[in-house]
Design an enzyme around this catalytic site. Sequence first.
Site, PDB file in Angstrom:
ATOM      1  N   LYS A  26       6.857 -42.673   7.443  1.00 11.94           N
ATOM      2  CA  LYS A  26       6.794 -43.386   6.170  1.00 11.94           C
ATOM      3  C   LYS A  26       6.156 -44.757   6.356  1.00 11.94           C
ATOM      4  CE  LYS A  26      10.398 -42.494   3.579  1.00 11.94           C
ATOM      5  NZ  LYS A  26      11.866 -42.568   3.396  1.00 11.94           N
ATOM      6  N   ARG A  96      14.662 -48.148   3.372  1.00 15.09           N
ATOM      7  CA  ARG A  96      14.318 -46.729   3.437  1.00 15.09           C
ATOM      8  C   ARG A  96      14.229 -46.259   4.881  1.00 15.09           C
ATOM      9  NH1 ARG A  96       8.780 -46.299   0.273  1.00 15.09           N
ATOM     10  NH2 ARG A  96       9.530 -44.153   0.012  1.00 15.09           N
ATOM     11  N   GLY A 105      15.592 -35.679   3.083  1.00 17.05           N
ATOM     12  CA  GLY A 105      16.959 -35.860   2.620  1.00 17.05           C
ATOM     13  C   GLY A 105      18.000 -35.960   3.719  1.00 17.05           C
ATOM     14  N   MET A 107      18.308 -38.391   6.011  1.00 15.76           N
ATOM     15  CA  MET A 107      18.785 -39.744   6.279  1.00 15.76           C
ATOM     16  C   MET A 107      18.852 -40.513   4.974  1.00 15.76           C
ATOM     17  SD  MET A 107      17.163 -40.576   9.917  1.00 15.76           S
ATOM     18  CE  MET A 107      15.556 -40.327   9.265  1.00 15.76           C
ATOM     19  N   ARG A 363       2.427 -38.503   2.775  1.00 13.80           N
ATOM     20  CA  ARG A 363       2.563 -37.839   4.067  1.00 13.80           C
ATOM     21  C   ARG A 363       1.899 -36.476   3.956  1.00 13.80           C
ATOM     22  NH1 ARG A 363       8.911 -37.021   3.079  1.00 13.80           N
ATOM     23  NH2 ARG A 363       8.724 -35.601   1.340  1.00 13.80           N
ATOM     24  N   HIS A 481      15.388 -30.764  -3.387  1.00 15.74           N
ATOM     25  CA  HIS A 481      15.758 -30.607  -1.979  1.00 15.74           C
ATOM     26  C   HIS A 481      15.614 -29.167  -1.520  1.00 15.74           C
ATOM     27  CE1 HIS A 481      18.772 -29.717   1.164  1.00 15.74           C
ATOM     28  NE2 HIS A 481      18.212 -30.782   1.711  1.00 15.74           N
ATOM     29  N   ARG A 587       7.732  -0.417  30.129  1.00 14.71           N
ATOM     30  CA  ARG A 587       8.974  -0.192  30.877  1.00 14.71           C
ATOM     31  C   ARG A 587       9.214   1.300  31.004  1.00 14.71           C
ATOM     32  NH1 ARG A 587       9.892  -3.406  26.673  1.00 14.71           N
ATOM     33  NH2 ARG A 587      10.347  -5.613  26.964  1.00 14.71           N
ATOM     34  N   ARG A 646       5.426  -0.751  34.799  1.00 13.74           N
ATOM     35  CA  ARG A 646       6.432  -1.247  35.725  1.00 13.74           C
ATOM     36  C   ARG A 646       7.262  -0.080  36.265  1.00 13.74           C
ATOM     37  NH1 ARG A 646      10.883  -5.365  33.591  1.00 13.74           N
ATOM     38  NH2 ARG A 646      11.653  -3.470  32.589  1.00 13.74           N
ATOM     39  N   GLU A 774       9.847 -12.790  39.272  1.00 10.31           N
ATOM     40  CA  GLU A 774      11.027 -13.062  38.444  1.00 10.31           C
ATOM     41  C   GLU A 774      12.196 -13.584  39.267  1.00 10.31           C
ATOM     42  OE1 GLU A 774      12.361  -9.413  36.596  1.00 10.31           O
ATOM     43  OE2 GLU A 774      11.447  -8.229  38.178  1.00 10.31           O
ATOM     44  N   SER A 793       2.825 -10.876  37.367  1.00 13.41           N
ATOM     45  CA  SER A 793       3.229 -11.013  35.978  1.00 13.41           C
ATOM     46  C   SER A 793       4.569 -11.734  35.987  1.00 13.41           C
ATOM     47  CB  SER A 793       3.353  -9.638  35.334  1.00 13.41           C
ATOM     48  OG  SER A 793       3.865  -9.785  34.034  1.00 13.41           O
ATOM     49  N   GLY A 795       7.920 -12.573  34.967  1.00 14.78           N
ATOM     50  CA  GLY A 795       9.013 -12.032  34.145  1.00 14.78           C
ATOM     51  C   GLY A 795       9.936 -13.184  33.828  1.00 14.78           C
ATOM     52  N   THR A 796       9.591 -13.915  32.775  1.00 13.18           N
ATOM     53  CA  THR A 796      10.271 -15.200  32.564  1.00 13.18           C
ATOM     54  C   THR A 796      11.712 -15.046  32.070  1.00 13.18           C
ATOM     55  OG1 THR A 796       9.110 -15.323  30.471  1.00 13.18           O
ATOM     56  CG2 THR A 796       8.250 -16.637  32.279  1.00 13.18           C
ATOM     57  N   ASN A 797      12.077 -13.863  31.571  1.00 13.11           N
ATOM     58  CA  ASN A 797      13.487 -13.695  31.184  1.00 13.11           C
ATOM     59  C   ASN A 797      14.366 -13.796  32.424  1.00 13.11           C
ATOM     60  OD1 ASN A 797      12.459 -13.188  28.690  1.00 13.11           O
ATOM     61  ND2 ASN A 797      12.840 -10.992  28.736  1.00 13.11           N
ATOM     62  N   ASP A 798      14.055 -12.959  33.411  1.00 11.54           N
ATOM     63  CA  ASP A 798      14.856 -12.991  34.634  1.00 11.54           C
ATOM     64  C   ASP A 798      14.617 -14.265  35.432  1.00 11.54           C
ATOM     65  OD1 ASP A 798      16.581 -10.855  34.652  1.00 11.54           O
ATOM     66  OD2 ASP A 798      15.037  -9.437  35.282  1.00 11.54           O
ATOM     67  N   CYS A 860       5.098 -11.798  30.922  1.00 11.87           N
ATOM     68  CA  CYS A 860       5.545 -10.674  30.101  1.00 11.87           C
ATOM     69  C   CYS A 860       6.959 -10.862  29.592  1.00 11.87           C
ATOM     70  CB  CYS A 860       5.430  -9.368  30.864  1.00 11.87           C
ATOM     71  SG  CYS A 860       6.504  -9.291  32.301  1.00 11.87           S
ATOM     72  N   TYR A 880      -3.463 -14.119  30.899  1.00 10.94           N
ATOM     73  CA  TYR A 880      -3.011 -13.506  29.651  1.00 10.94           C
ATOM     74  C   TYR A 880      -1.535 -13.772  29.400  1.00 10.94           C
ATOM     75  CZ  TYR A 880      -0.782  -9.765  32.360  1.00 10.94           C
ATOM     76  OH  TYR A 880       0.021  -9.065  33.216  1.00 10.94           O
TER      77      TYR A 880
HETATM   78  P1  ADP Z   1      13.282 -39.981   1.217  1.00  5.47           P
HETATM   79  O1  ADP Z   1      12.766 -40.118   2.569  1.00  5.47           O
HETATM   80  O2  ADP Z   1      14.599 -39.266   1.119  1.00  5.47           O
HETATM   81  O3  ADP Z   1      12.248 -39.478   0.254  1.00  5.47           O
HETATM   82  P2  ADP Z   1      12.681 -42.597   0.252  1.00  5.47           P
HETATM   83  O4  ADP Z   1      12.849 -43.749   1.164  1.00  5.47           O
HETATM   84  O5  ADP Z   1      11.304 -42.110   0.085  1.00  5.47           O
HETATM   85  O6  ADP Z   1      13.655 -41.442   0.715  1.00  5.47           O
HETATM   86  O7  ADP Z   1      13.297 -43.086  -1.136  1.00  5.47           O
HETATM   87  C1  ADP Z   1      13.966 -42.282  -2.082  1.00  5.47           C
HETATM   88  C2  ADP Z   1      13.360 -42.509  -3.464  1.00  5.47           C
HETATM   89  O8  ADP Z   1      13.380 -43.875  -3.821  1.00  5.47           O
HETATM   90  C3  ADP Z   1      11.916 -42.097  -3.512  1.00  5.47           C
HETATM   91  O9  ADP Z   1      11.658 -41.440  -4.714  1.00  5.47           O
HETATM   92  C4  ADP Z   1      11.170 -43.380  -3.459  1.00  5.47           C
HETATM   93  O10 ADP Z   1       9.928 -43.297  -4.096  1.00  5.47           O
HETATM   94  C5  ADP Z   1      12.109 -44.345  -4.169  1.00  5.47           C
HETATM   95  N1  ADP Z   1      11.899 -45.694  -3.671  1.00  5.47           N
HETATM   96  C6  ADP Z   1      12.020 -46.117  -2.403  1.00  5.47           C
HETATM   97  N2  ADP Z   1      11.704 -47.409  -2.274  1.00  5.47           N
HETATM   98  C7  ADP Z   1      11.375 -47.843  -3.505  1.00  5.47           C
HETATM   99  C8  ADP Z   1      10.926 -49.080  -4.025  1.00  5.47           C
HETATM  100  N3  ADP Z   1      10.753 -50.129  -3.231  1.00  5.47           N
HETATM  101  N4  ADP Z   1      10.678 -49.157  -5.327  1.00  5.47           N
HETATM  102  C9  ADP Z   1      10.856 -48.073  -6.121  1.00  5.47           C
HETATM  103  N5  ADP Z   1      11.255 -46.888  -5.708  1.00  5.47           N
HETATM  104  C10 ADP Z   1      11.516 -46.750  -4.395  1.00  5.47           C
HETATM  105 MG    MG Z   2      10.474 -40.160   0.099  1.00 13.51          MG
HETATM  106 MG    MG Z   3      13.448  -8.246  35.277  1.00 17.81          MG
END
Ligand code: ADP
Ligand code: MG
Ligand code: MG
Length: 902
Positions: A26, A96, A105, A107, A363, A481, A587, A646, A774, A793, A795-798, A860, A880
């Site tokens: 961000k 933010r 969502g 954090m 992003r 979400h 096999r 084999r 292996e 070859s 045999g990465t499991n074993d 394999c 391969y």
């Molecule tokens: P997330 O990563 O969960 O999208 P954001 O940090 O982007 O969280 O923020 C959540 C919401 O708040 C987003 O819709 C964002 O556009 C809005 N927001 C964040 N900072 C500001 C700001 N300075 N002014 C207005 N809206 C904001």
């Molecule tokens: Mg956002």
């Molecule tokens: Mg084996």
Amino acid sequence: MTKYIYEFGPKRTEGDATQKNLLGGKGANLAEMATLGLPVPPGFTISTECCNHYFDLGKRFPDTLEVEVTCAMENIEKQMDMKFGDKNNPLLVSCRSGARSSMPGMMETILNVGLCSTTIPGLIAKTGNEWFVFDAYRRLIMMYSDVVMEKAEQIKPADGMGIRLHLEMMMNNLKNDKGYDNDTDISTEDMKTLCARFKKKIHEYLNVEFPDDPQEQLMGAIGAVFKSWNGRRALSYRRIEHIPDNWGTAVNVQTMVFGNMGETSATGVAFSRDPATGNNTFYGEWLINAQGEDVVAGIRTPNPLNNDTKNSQNRHLPSLEEAMPKLYAQLFDIRNILEAHYRDMQDIEFTIQEGHLYMLQCRVGKRTATAALNMAMDMYEQGMIDEKTMVCRLDPKVLDDLLHPIVDPAVEKTAVKVVEGLPAGPGGAWGQIVFSSEDAVRWAKSDKRVILVREETNPEDIEGMRSAAAVLTARGGMTSHAALVARGWGKCCIVGAGAMKINTETKELRVGSRVFHEGDFITLNGTKGVVYEGRLKMKDALENPRFQQFMTIADSFRTMEVRTNVDTPEDAKIALGFGAQGIGLFRTEHMFYGSDSDHPLFLLRKMILSKSKEERQVALDELFPFVKQEISATLLVMDNLPVTLRLLDPPLHEFVPQSLENQQEIANALGIDLEEVLKRSALLKESNPMIGHRGVRLGITFPEITRMQVTAIFEACAELIQTGKHPLPEIMVPVTCNEKELEFTHKIVNECHGAILNKYGIQALPYQFGTMIEIPRAALIADKMAKYAQFFSFGTNDLTQMTFGFSRDDIGSFMNDYIDNAILSFDPFETLDQEAVGSLIEIAVERGRKTRPDIKLGICGEHGGDPASVMFCHRAGLSYVSCSPYRIPIARLAAAQAAILN
Ligand code: ADP
Ligand code: MG
Ligand code: MG
């Protein structure tokens, strides 16, 4: 002194898009947009490094941070001509979160920081909009009490509800009592009272006052965002996505702009192209008089951005294009600027404050597999990206979704429709209805396919969504979400099916007069957004010509071959369809498991339970034609392509008859009594069968077993050659740890080869002789092994099993604890452990090549179909990889990307 803070904004920007590791995604992109001259409200990013130091210091800020924050705030104040905490002209900011890669969502973000009893009157006087100020304040209170005062303090609510829910209930009750439909209907007076009641409730519930000091709010919010990096949701998301714990999150402190200042203000989310189909149309949703979180939270049905975004749920609402044409045009220009700059589809957040547009985030947007394919091809054809970039645009893992099932269109025509919603995640899925995330997890554990049905999802539902075959929600838009997460995972998902009434207590879903209960089967078409009754037939996604074209281009970059692990001619044919270039693992023992295996299995048992060499030879002679036939049929399908065969590998006791009936049958066949059969079976019992009498060891004890198999291979080849075919067998010896084992076996193979040439009177019967690597010892003495082996070859499991000392049949009971405690960040049986198992492979490659420079090298194990492992194989210089048929396209693409990126 470490610099922790990087400013961004129209006046001064220190970072750019390449600095995601330090500034988070961000922060890096806010800086990049500011540099591009886009209207980004000024702010600053506190680095991820600071987050890591914060945790190193036992959740304390580094000493210099607060001073740096104060300096940076002063710079914003100067630019905005406002002052944080000022009673006449107060600046408000948001705090933010933002990690390296987006964790939707997971954090926290807190808006409107700085509102308090000193600043509220000033802001009212300045804006003349009391409603707005109290709406902003109640949002601050709700977010702050939840994030900073409860979650960050790790308070586990005694009533299981938490402060946020209480406050939401208070607000809902108020709306119900007064008959307000929407948040925006709440009167100013009521909003004011609500804020006061909120603060009282917080004091009662959490035993602390809501902070009224802006500086305390700011530093509290910054710390809480850091702490949210180690919140429960973020942790479980990181486990699922294999994101390392030490990345940390950045904090972005940014001047607030307000979408909730009335009818000329708004907020929205958009994608520069359609994230579901990949169509080159601008796509988005927006809400009038709202703050950012409202769109994603699915509180109201958002308006469509433009005509292209209209659908059955939002058709009646005005689009931004219609309501604010000038601003829409400006946004559309920005969309073009961003796409041209990033050369990829962008997911953007914007806010309109009293007729002014601001950009708050961009992003690279999440997309369905189909959309990813279409966008990559479109952008390549438009000349926006080159071939290599195009090939790298498709994550090999999403190919699964492209090749995965859709609802059979023929069946769908006559299916009974339940409800319609928005097509948020692709493909089709059927399953049994469950109403909670916990139930989804529990049912899935007992091997049930479930559809998680929710009013709306929130980040707490993450594990349930993961366990479900599909997700269905009653509320929320295409950027809610549920939609965001499902799309990220390529999971079938329908949101905003508004006609559904869900009762989580009685576990009932009503649509009109129809009622569905927990456990009822439904089927979702996530590409169309339609839900059907019952369990509909699925179909493999069509042979998409665009996909074929894409793969042809990808293949042109690939240097590693992709083979397949199959044991039957039928599977071999399927694998060829997916582009297999040979068999990396056939096999032999599989002919004793599958269909029509009764008789060969009986003969094998007879052989195993034979006592004398003579008895055994009789059984082997009877077995011979079956082995030859199976091998011949597979070699025929794979004509002209290498086939690694084999020699018999598994521990013998696996084949010992268990039922009385089978035991008696063997007794009769061998002319011995039942007791003798039991005695001989008991002798085969081992304490550690996995590392017992198996593989090459069997052939050392009973050379006639090797001789029978090798003769079967050569006879099958000789006969194919006589009919004009070109079989290319590679005889592979399993479970070796010593070059003498190979010398011993090679001698037998050579003798048989000579005998068959004679018997059939043919000049040449080309073959290769090699071994599986292996056992760690074999890897370490690869130079010696290569004296006899023309190929290795892995045999990465074993090899994984023996390198870790983890029994792969028993890890289920403890692997989760290893992952949960971050002792391992991944399951080494899924993704190759490059550190140790990888080292062994590298050593074996180097030492093997020293003895035999042209030695053929392949893998394999299951890892052959895992993109990260394929990348490793390329770097290690393997010729391969081999994997199961359905993973071949994934391996092909991963191998192409490995060639491009290295
Ligand atoms: P997330 O990563 O969960 O999208 P954001 O940090 O982007 O969280 O923020 C959540 C919401 O708040 C987003 O819709 C964002 O556009 C809005 N927001 C964040 N900072 C500001 C700001 N300075 N002014 C207005 N809206 C904001
Ligand atoms: Mg956002
Ligand atoms: Mg084996």
